[in-house]
Design a protein around this motif. Structure first.
Motif, PDB file in Angstrom:
ATOM      1  N   GLY A 214       0.787  -1.221   0.000  1.00  0.00           N
ATOM      2  CA  GLY A 214       0.000   0.000   0.000  1.00  0.00           C
ATOM      3  C   GLY A 214       0.816   1.266   0.000  1.00  0.00           C
ATOM      4  O   GLY A 214       1.994   1.281   0.374  1.00  0.00           O
ATOM      5  N   ASN A 216       0.420   5.741   0.729  1.00  0.00           N
ATOM      6  CA  ASN A 216      -0.332   6.931   1.094  1.00  0.00           C
ATOM      7  C   ASN A 216      -0.422   7.866  -0.099  1.00  0.00           C
ATOM      8  O   ASN A 216       0.487   7.933  -0.937  1.00  0.00           O
ATOM      9  CB  ASN A 216       0.373   7.670   2.237  1.00  0.00           C
ATOM     10  CG  ASN A 216       0.081   7.073   3.598  1.00  0.00           C
ATOM     11  OD1 ASN A 216      -0.868   7.477   4.270  1.00  0.00           O
ATOM     12  ND2 ASN A 216       0.889   6.109   4.005  1.00  0.00           N
ATOM     13  N   ILE A 244      -4.607   2.068  -0.654  1.00  0.00           N
ATOM     14  CA  ILE A 244      -4.344   3.507  -0.552  1.00  0.00           C
ATOM     15  C   ILE A 244      -4.865   4.015   0.792  1.00  0.00           C
ATOM     16  O   ILE A 244      -5.914   3.574   1.273  1.00  0.00           O
ATOM     17  CB  ILE A 244      -5.036   4.285  -1.688  1.00  0.00           C
ATOM     18  CG1 ILE A 244      -4.376   3.971  -3.041  1.00  0.00           C
ATOM     19  CG2 ILE A 244      -4.971   5.788  -1.442  1.00  0.00           C
ATOM     20  CD1 ILE A 244      -5.053   4.661  -4.206  1.00  0.00           C
ATOM     21  N   ARG A 245      -4.128   4.955   1.362  1.00  0.00           N
ATOM     22  CA  ARG A 245      -4.599   5.706   2.539  1.00  0.00           C
ATOM     23  C   ARG A 245      -4.662   7.174   2.148  1.00  0.00           C
ATOM     24  O   ARG A 245      -3.773   7.697   1.485  1.00  0.00           O
ATOM     25  CB  ARG A 245      -3.644   5.500   3.716  1.00  0.00           C
ATOM     26  CG  ARG A 245      -3.969   6.328   4.967  1.00  0.00           C
ATOM     27  CD  ARG A 245      -3.015   5.952   6.100  1.00  0.00           C
ATOM     28  NE  ARG A 245      -3.204   6.753   7.297  1.00  0.00           N
ATOM     29  CZ  ARG A 245      -2.412   7.756   7.687  1.00  0.00           C
ATOM     30  NH1 ARG A 245      -1.360   8.092   6.936  1.00  0.00           N
ATOM     31  NH2 ARG A 245      -2.645   8.419   8.797  1.00  0.00           N
ATOM     32  N   THR A 485       0.688   0.867   4.444  1.00  0.00           N
ATOM     33  CA  THR A 485       0.764   1.910   3.418  1.00  0.00           C
ATOM     34  C   THR A 485       1.994   2.771   3.689  1.00  0.00           C
ATOM     35  O   THR A 485       2.128   3.358   4.757  1.00  0.00           O
ATOM     36  CB  THR A 485      -0.499   2.791   3.400  1.00  0.00           C
ATOM     37  OG1 THR A 485      -0.907   3.093   4.749  1.00  0.00           O
ATOM     38  CG2 THR A 485      -1.635   2.074   2.693  1.00  0.00           C
TER      39      THR A 485
END
Length: 664
Positions: A214, A216, A244-245, A485
């Motif tokens: 993952g 950000n 995704i964050r 992430t």
């Protein structure tokens, strides 16, 4: 007769006297005088000597007796006199006549100290193949050289050597004049040991998830425009990114999703939540985690409002991409976070805000039942946070952030050989805290991770952080972490503000939080290549995407031999085995014998490698160097098919390399 003889003698005497008188009156006879003392030359055979040496003094003179001082040495014109001064000395030749004034001449002989060697050591005296030893000489009175290698030596300063066989090194100290002295030290190279990796195919570890792949993203960068979104999807696709964050770290505690504004700062106008979901998340097929605003209320007044977070969760569900995770606030245990509550960054206040029918947990779950609601944890740090929050608040998961280095104090050895394992120690602490709170087996999400906690330098785009990232993914897979992430995919270049010095390895002169290039959109990182170019850290994700596959399970991989430089992680792989091998030695290749329990052969073996040589090639004039125009690309991993193999088999791991080995 006698009288005549006397008269003749008198006449002769008188004649003599008369002759003398005549001479005196006529000026034909000169007076006799003594010549004066004179010195033609006074020289030394050597004007500079080393203590313990001799020189000769030679005076050419006349008209007197010669003496050389100090020492009152008798001197004969043209004859050398030997002297052996121990300190710089001025010698005087004095020539004294029988009468009159003496003549003098001076010559100086400079005496340099004799060379000395106090010590010459090799530490350690015995090394493994590929290792290094430091040679240190303490000496004075001359210039030092270490052989073999003709290595210039400075007293008290160590020089590293890496002999491939046992070698006797000699320190030679040569004075300006005189005889050199020597001292020896031996570096013994031990016989190479065999390193082996054994995979237990009968073992059954945690289930593997691709959610550890993952990144950000942040609301300040143009993630969702029609220009950037396709390029981000392409880059993430090549690297295997699945999660995704958003909307971005500390940014989250001042972000109002409803009107896409950031309290006191900037939010990109192209990236309101609807555009972000429709243009990026849905086309890319990413799992989405959100960070709810705990710090500020609507319109930036008051503390965070749980109803705002619940409405956000409902909107995501409505748009067809329910947030899989929603964390209440970002690092609210830290004073650096925005917090408008009366008691700021306070664990009891935070737990209370999550709890109850009007708290974050209940309202978010009511708005989007499938969304997991999480709280932030801060294991083993001050102020006390975890014991209060974990026992006092409801949650479905916990979110942990890890930045193991202090800006300006980055250390390659630590990052490459220790930091990933330190992360596992922190995960184990969180597991213990959850057990104490009566909530064992709660999922752990590593929401942010990087190198230094701020202001990254060139290490961030070096092979060293790539090796760290690869090990992080292996450790998190083994630890059963549910999601990870990295900070951050795009939009966070740091330019030349960080540590770009020689204390860390790397050819580039910039640093960045982001692990994919922003291309021409960020002029501070021109050497990062075109938009979407992968750093070594992104390459680690790309390699690990072959291993972090849903439905597979972790296998036990044991290293015997060089456990400092060789690390191994393993998982099942479509009926075969995926093995990730690291050589953490910067300079020396490692032969590694690979054994799979119960298997004597493999129908095919494929090896994908990213290493120091490929990283170096990206910065080499003979390779594909990034340039100021951003048009170059960095060297990609290499894949080699070895075909069928008999097991055990031996693989040679290149220096500073990560290798994914798929065995069928």
């Amino acid at each position: 007769m006698k009288r005549l003889l006397q008269i003749s003698m008198w006449a002769a005497a008188l004649g003599t006297g008369l002759a003398g008188l005549a001479g005196c009156g006529g000026g034909s006879t000169s007076m006799q005088t003594t010549p004066p003392a004179s010195i033609t030359s006074f020289t030394a055979s050597a004007n500079t000597i080393t203590d313990g040496q001799s020189a000769t003094l030679t005076g050419v003179f006349s008209g007197g007796t010669g003496v050389i001082t100090p020492g009152n040495l008798a001197a004969t014109s043209g004859v050398a006199v030997t002297v052996s001064p121990t300190v710089t000395t001025q010698y005087t030749l004095t020539v004294t006549p029988a009468s009159g004034t003496a003549a003098t001449a001076i010559v100086t002989i400079t005496v340099n100290p004799a060379p000395t060697i106090t010590s010459f050591t090799a530490v350690p005296p015995t090394i493994a193949p590929g290792g290094s030893s430091t040679l240190t000489g303490v000496f004075s009175g001359g210039t030092g050289v270490i052989t073999p290698g003709n290595i210039a030596a400075t007293s008290g300063v160590g020089v590293a050597v890496s002999p491939t066989a046992t070698t006797k090194y000699t320190l030679t100290v040569t004075p300006a004049t005189g005889t050199a002295i020597t001292q020896a030290a031996t570096v013994t190279v031990s016989a190479p040991s065999t390193t082996s990796v054994s995979v237990d195919l009968s073992s059954s570890g945690p289930m593997v998830t691709d959610q550890i792949l993952g990144m950000n993203l942040a609301a300040w960068f143009d993630d969702a425009s029609s220009t950037n979104a396709p390029m981000i999807q392409a880059a993430f696709g090549d690297a295997g990114i699945k999660a995704i964050r958003w909307p971005g770290g500390s940014w989250s505690d001042a972000y109002n999703w409803e009107d896409n504004t950031e309290c006191g700062n900037y939010a990109n106008s192209n990236d309101d939540f609807t555009d972000f979901v429709n243009n990026l998340v849905i086309p890319g097929g990413y799992d989405l985690a959100l960070t709810a605003d705990y710090g500020t209320g609507k319109n930036c007044t008051g503390p965070g409002d749980p109803t705002e977070a619940a409405a956000w969760a409902a909107e995501a569900l409505k748009l067809g991409v329910p947030a899989s995770h929603m964390t209440v606030g970002n690092e609210e245990y830290g004073s650096w976070e925005t917090d408008n509550h009366t008691l700021k960054n306070d664990a009891t206040t935070y737990a209370a805000a999550v709890t109850g029918t009007s708290g974050y947990y209940a309202l978010i779950k009511a708005a989007s039942p499938g969304t997991l609601v999480g709280v932030s944890v801060n294991p083993g740090n001050q102020p006390a946070w975890d014991p209060i929050v974990l026992s006092g608040a409801p949650y479905d998961f916990v979110e942990y952030h890890s930045y193991p280095e202090t800006p300006g104090e980055e250390n390659d050895t630590f990052l490459v050989q220790q930091a990933a394992q330190q992360l596992t120690a922190s995960i184990n602490t969180i597991k213990a805290e959850l057990t104490t709170a009566g909530k064992p087996n709660t999922p752990i999400y590593v929401g942010e991770i990087g190198g230094p906690y701020s202001n990254p330098g060139k290490q961030s785009w070096s092979i060293t952080q790539g090796l760290y990232a690869g090990q992080v993914l292996g450790e998190m897979m083994n630890d059963g972490v549910s999601r990870l992430t990295w900070w951050i995919g795009f939009g966070n270049c740091n330019g030349t503000a960080g540590n770009d010095g020689t204390s860390v390895y790397g050819w580039q002169d910039f640093g960045a939080y982001n692990v994919f290039s922003d291309g021409s959109q960020d002029a501070d990182c021109p050497g990062a290549g075109t938009f979407g170019t992968m750093s070594p850290t992104a390459r680690a994700f790309q390699l690990f995407s072959q291993v972090a596959v849903n439905g597979e399970s972790v296998l036990s991989a044991t290293v015997a031999g060089d456990t400092t430089d060789v690390r191994a992680y393993a998982a099942t792989s479509n009926g075969g085995t995926a093995l990730v091998l690291f050589n953490l030695n910067e300079t020396t290749s490692q032969p590694v014998a690979v054994t799979l329990s119960g298997k004597s052969s493999a129908s095919s073996v494929n090896v994908t490698t990213y290493d120091k040589a490929l990283y170096d090639l990206s910065g080499s004039p003979t390779g594909t160097p990034p340039d100021s125009s951003g048009t170059s690309t960095w060297a990609a991993p290499t894949t080699t098919s070895l075909g069928a193999q008999t097991l055990p088999m031996t693989l040679t791991l290149t220096p500073w390399s990560m290798n994914v080995v798929i065995i069928q």
